[in-house]
Each structure stands twice: as C-alpha cells, then as structure tokens.
Design a protein around this motif. Sequence first.
Motif, PDB file in Angstrom:
ATOM      1  N   MET A 203     -15.118  21.901   4.790  1.00 34.92           N
ATOM      2  CA  MET A 203     -16.364  22.402   4.117  1.00 34.92           C
ATOM      3  C   MET A 203     -16.599  21.667   2.638  1.00 34.92           C
ATOM      4  O   MET A 203     -17.362  22.040   2.067  1.00 34.92           O
ATOM      5  CB  MET A 203     -16.210  23.856   3.748  1.00 34.92           C
ATOM      6  CG  MET A 203     -16.411  24.678   5.274  1.00 34.92           C
ATOM      7  SD  MET A 203     -16.476  26.361   5.037  1.00 34.92           S
ATOM      8  CE  MET A 203     -14.893  26.848   4.526  1.00 34.92           C
ATOM      9  N   GLN A 204     -15.331  20.977   2.069  1.00 34.02           N
ATOM     10  CA  GLN A 204     -15.423  20.528   0.783  1.00 34.02           C
ATOM     11  C   GLN A 204     -16.404  19.163   0.541  1.00 34.02           C
ATOM     12  O   GLN A 204     -16.658  18.604   1.705  1.00 34.02           O
ATOM     13  CB  GLN A 204     -14.041  20.186   0.485  1.00 34.02           C
ATOM     14  CG  GLN A 204     -13.029  21.253   0.213  1.00 34.02           C
ATOM     15  CD  GLN A 204     -11.788  20.764  -0.162  1.00 34.02           C
ATOM     16  OE1 GLN A 204     -11.347  19.727  -0.298  1.00 34.02           O
ATOM     17  NE2 GLN A 204     -10.856  21.647  -0.193  1.00 34.02           N
ATOM     18  N   LYS A 205     -16.821  18.842  -0.465  1.00 30.94           N
ATOM     19  CA  LYS A 205     -17.732  17.805  -0.615  1.00 30.94           C
ATOM     20  C   LYS A 205     -16.782  16.498  -0.369  1.00 30.94           C
ATOM     21  O   LYS A 205     -15.765  16.514  -0.811  1.00 30.94           O
ATOM     22  CB  LYS A 205     -18.218  17.840  -2.135  1.00 30.94           C
ATOM     23  CG  LYS A 205     -19.562  18.812  -2.330  1.00 30.94           C
ATOM     24  CD  LYS A 205     -20.135  18.602  -3.530  1.00 30.94           C
ATOM     25  CE  LYS A 205     -19.259  18.511  -4.606  1.00 30.94           C
ATOM     26  NZ  LYS A 205     -19.964  18.418  -5.883  1.00 30.94           N
ATOM     27  N   SER A 206     -17.553  15.479  -0.077  1.00 33.41           N
ATOM     28  CA  SER A 206     -16.617  14.252   0.096  1.00 33.41           C
ATOM     29  C   SER A 206     -16.973  13.078  -0.994  1.00 33.41           C
ATOM     30  O   SER A 206     -16.829  12.165  -0.624  1.00 33.41           O
ATOM     31  CB  SER A 206     -17.305  13.778   1.439  1.00 33.41           C
ATOM     32  OG  SER A 206     -18.495  13.377   1.555  1.00 33.41           O
ATOM     33  N   GLU A 207     -17.365  13.737  -2.253  1.00 28.69           N
ATOM     34  CA  GLU A 207     -17.598  12.862  -3.109  1.00 28.69           C
ATOM     35  C   GLU A 207     -16.375  12.527  -4.150  1.00 28.69           C
ATOM     36  O   GLU A 207     -16.654  12.040  -5.281  1.00 28.69           O
ATOM     37  CB  GLU A 207     -18.774  13.366  -4.038  1.00 28.69           C
ATOM     38  CG  GLU A 207     -20.186  13.644  -3.404  1.00 28.69           C
ATOM     39  CD  GLU A 207     -21.096  14.365  -4.167  1.00 28.69           C
ATOM     40  OE1 GLU A 207     -20.655  14.436  -5.379  1.00 28.69           O
ATOM     41  OE2 GLU A 207     -22.191  14.353  -3.629  1.00 28.69           O
ATOM     42  N   GLY A 208     -15.402  13.055  -3.542  1.00 28.60           N
ATOM     43  CA  GLY A 208     -13.975  12.918  -4.315  1.00 28.60           C
ATOM     44  C   GLY A 208     -14.236  14.083  -5.517  1.00 28.60           C
ATOM     45  O   GLY A 208     -15.281  14.630  -5.769  1.00 28.60           O
ATOM     46  N   GLY A 209     -12.954  14.082  -6.067  1.00 29.25           N
ATOM     47  CA  GLY A 209     -12.826  15.352  -7.116  1.00 29.25           C
ATOM     48  C   GLY A 209     -12.660  16.472  -6.499  1.00 29.25           C
ATOM     49  O   GLY A 209     -12.817  17.729  -7.160  1.00 29.25           O
ATOM     50  N   GLY A 210     -12.320  16.657  -5.200  1.00 35.46           N
ATOM     51  CA  GLY A 210     -12.002  17.880  -4.500  1.00 35.46           C
ATOM     52  C   GLY A 210     -10.869  18.409  -5.101  1.00 35.46           C
ATOM     53  O   GLY A 210     -10.592  19.485  -5.249  1.00 35.46           O
ATOM     54  N   LEU A 211      -9.664  17.620  -5.575  1.00 34.89           N
ATOM     55  CA  LEU A 211      -8.441  18.001  -6.003  1.00 34.89           C
ATOM     56  C   LEU A 211      -8.612  17.853  -7.489  1.00 34.89           C
ATOM     57  O   LEU A 211      -7.512  17.763  -8.077  1.00 34.89           O
ATOM     58  CB  LEU A 211      -7.448  17.066  -5.456  1.00 34.89           C
ATOM     59  CG  LEU A 211      -7.229  17.191  -3.889  1.00 34.89           C
ATOM     60  CD1 LEU A 211      -6.105  16.361  -3.362  1.00 34.89           C
ATOM     61  CD2 LEU A 211      -6.776  18.854  -3.673  1.00 34.89           C
ATOM     62  N   GLY A 212      -9.596  17.986  -8.194  1.00 38.12           N
ATOM     63  CA  GLY A 212      -9.581  18.055  -9.666  1.00 38.12           C
ATOM     64  C   GLY A 212      -9.008  19.281 -10.171  1.00 38.12           C
ATOM     65  O   GLY A 212      -8.938  20.155  -9.683  1.00 38.12           O
TER      66      GLY A 212
ATOM     67  N   LEU B 240      -7.622  27.283   9.857  1.00 36.42           N
ATOM     68  CA  LEU B 240      -8.390  27.440   8.625  1.00 36.42           C
ATOM     69  C   LEU B 240      -8.254  26.372   7.613  1.00 36.42           C
ATOM     70  O   LEU B 240      -9.293  26.285   6.814  1.00 36.42           O
ATOM     71  CB  LEU B 240      -7.568  28.647   8.219  1.00 36.42           C
ATOM     72  CG  LEU B 240      -8.162  30.219   8.893  1.00 36.42           C
ATOM     73  CD1 LEU B 240      -7.051  31.346   8.082  1.00 36.42           C
ATOM     74  CD2 LEU B 240      -9.630  30.482   8.681  1.00 36.42           C
ATOM     75  N   LEU B 241      -7.112  25.637   7.563  1.00 38.40           N
ATOM     76  CA  LEU B 241      -6.836  24.755   6.680  1.00 38.40           C
ATOM     77  C   LEU B 241      -7.936  23.604   7.303  1.00 38.40           C
ATOM     78  O   LEU B 241      -8.688  23.011   6.332  1.00 38.40           O
ATOM     79  CB  LEU B 241      -5.433  23.838   6.817  1.00 38.40           C
ATOM     80  CG  LEU B 241      -5.316  22.737   6.012  1.00 38.40           C
ATOM     81  CD1 LEU B 241      -5.285  23.565   4.458  1.00 38.40           C
ATOM     82  CD2 LEU B 241      -3.856  22.590   6.046  1.00 38.40           C
ATOM     83  N   VAL B 242      -8.000  23.259   8.264  1.00 37.90           N
ATOM     84  CA  VAL B 242      -9.170  22.314   8.904  1.00 37.90           C
ATOM     85  C   VAL B 242     -10.634  22.534   8.276  1.00 37.90           C
ATOM     86  O   VAL B 242     -11.319  21.809   7.885  1.00 37.90           O
ATOM     87  CB  VAL B 242      -9.054  21.930  10.352  1.00 37.90           C
ATOM     88  CG1 VAL B 242     -10.193  21.174  10.901  1.00 37.90           C
ATOM     89  CG2 VAL B 242      -7.839  21.400  10.565  1.00 37.90           C
ATOM     90  N   ALA B 243     -10.867  23.769   8.625  1.00 41.17           N
ATOM     91  CA  ALA B 243     -12.156  24.555   8.251  1.00 41.17           C
ATOM     92  C   ALA B 243     -12.500  24.243   6.910  1.00 41.17           C
ATOM     93  O   ALA B 243     -13.686  23.907   6.501  1.00 41.17           O
ATOM     94  CB  ALA B 243     -12.390  25.893   8.902  1.00 41.17           C
ATOM     95  N   VAL B 244     -11.441  24.714   5.907  1.00 33.56           N
ATOM     96  CA  VAL B 244     -11.809  24.573   4.423  1.00 33.56           C
ATOM     97  C   VAL B 244     -11.802  23.192   4.118  1.00 33.56           C
ATOM     98  O   VAL B 244     -12.656  22.949   3.209  1.00 33.56           O
ATOM     99  CB  VAL B 244     -10.424  25.381   3.769  1.00 33.56           C
ATOM    100  CG1 VAL B 244     -10.619  25.074   2.194  1.00 33.56           C
ATOM    101  CG2 VAL B 244     -10.686  26.864   4.095  1.00 33.56           C
ATOM    102  N   ILE B 245     -11.117  22.435   4.521  1.00 36.37           N
ATOM    103  CA  ILE B 245     -11.244  20.834   4.194  1.00 36.37           C
ATOM    104  C   ILE B 245     -12.488  20.143   4.584  1.00 36.37           C
ATOM    105  O   ILE B 245     -13.200  19.721   3.852  1.00 36.37           O
ATOM    106  CB  ILE B 245     -10.019  20.032   5.008  1.00 36.37           C
ATOM    107  CG1 ILE B 245      -8.750  20.406   4.208  1.00 36.37           C
ATOM    108  CG2 ILE B 245     -10.268  18.551   4.807  1.00 36.37           C
ATOM    109  CD1 ILE B 245      -7.260  19.961   4.931  1.00 36.37           C
TER     110      ILE B 245
END
Length: 130
Positions: free
Chosen positions: A23-32, A16-21
């Motif tokens: 699915m996130q955008k790769s533009e940075g700011g994912g951990l904003g 699940l962790l791999v799938a969620v990661i």
Amino acid sequence: MLFTFLLVVQAIVAALLVAVILMQKSEGGGLGVGGSPAGLMSARGAADFLTRSTTVLATIFVSLSIVMAVIASVRHAPSDIDTSLVRQAPASSTPAPATGNADPLGGAADSTANGAASAPAGNGAVPLAN
C-alpha cells in the motif's frame, strides 16, 4: 500447541506486512524520518502511519521468528542416533582379483629388457626402453 499458535500468528503478521508494504508509495522516502504537523487523514499522515505500521509489523515478525527458533531447538534437542535401520554389507561370494604388480607399466619394462620390443612394430609404436 504453543508453536502452532505462534506459527499461525506469524502467518497473519506476514500477510499484514505484505499488504502494508504494497500500500505504500513507490517513490522512495517510505522510510523517511521525521513527523509532519498534518493529521492522519492527509496523504503525508497516511504515509507516516504505513511506515510506522511496517516497522511494528517487521519487528513483531522478526521477534516471532526468533522465539519460534528457540522453541523448536529446545523441543527437538539432539538425541541418540537410531541405528536400527543400519544394514550390514552383503558378503561377496567371489573375492576381488589380486594383482601381484602395483605398477601398470612394470610388465612392459620387463618385456623390453628381454629384447621382445627391441624391433619397432609395424604399427609405428615406440619401444618404452632400450
């Protein structure tokens, strides 16, 4: 039995962790940090949900890893060393040759002192001592 159950749960959490990661955008700011007033159905709301779910899944994964390490260390506590497979070295039938002189050049110095190497050899060798 508990260890096997936790191992299966950790494998599911890892997938699940791999799938969620992914699915996130790769533009940075994912951990904003920060919230938005928009709902969950907007693009920003979905990004916040994925960020929070990544944090939760990563925390569960690390916690499970620590718990499983503790269980494994308690279950497999150190025990006595099994010496049933130790073999004795076979006895040698021929003893090793004994050398009377530990210095490898000791014999050459003796022959030079007797005058055996006083004349230069025909092969250009230099005598050790005169």
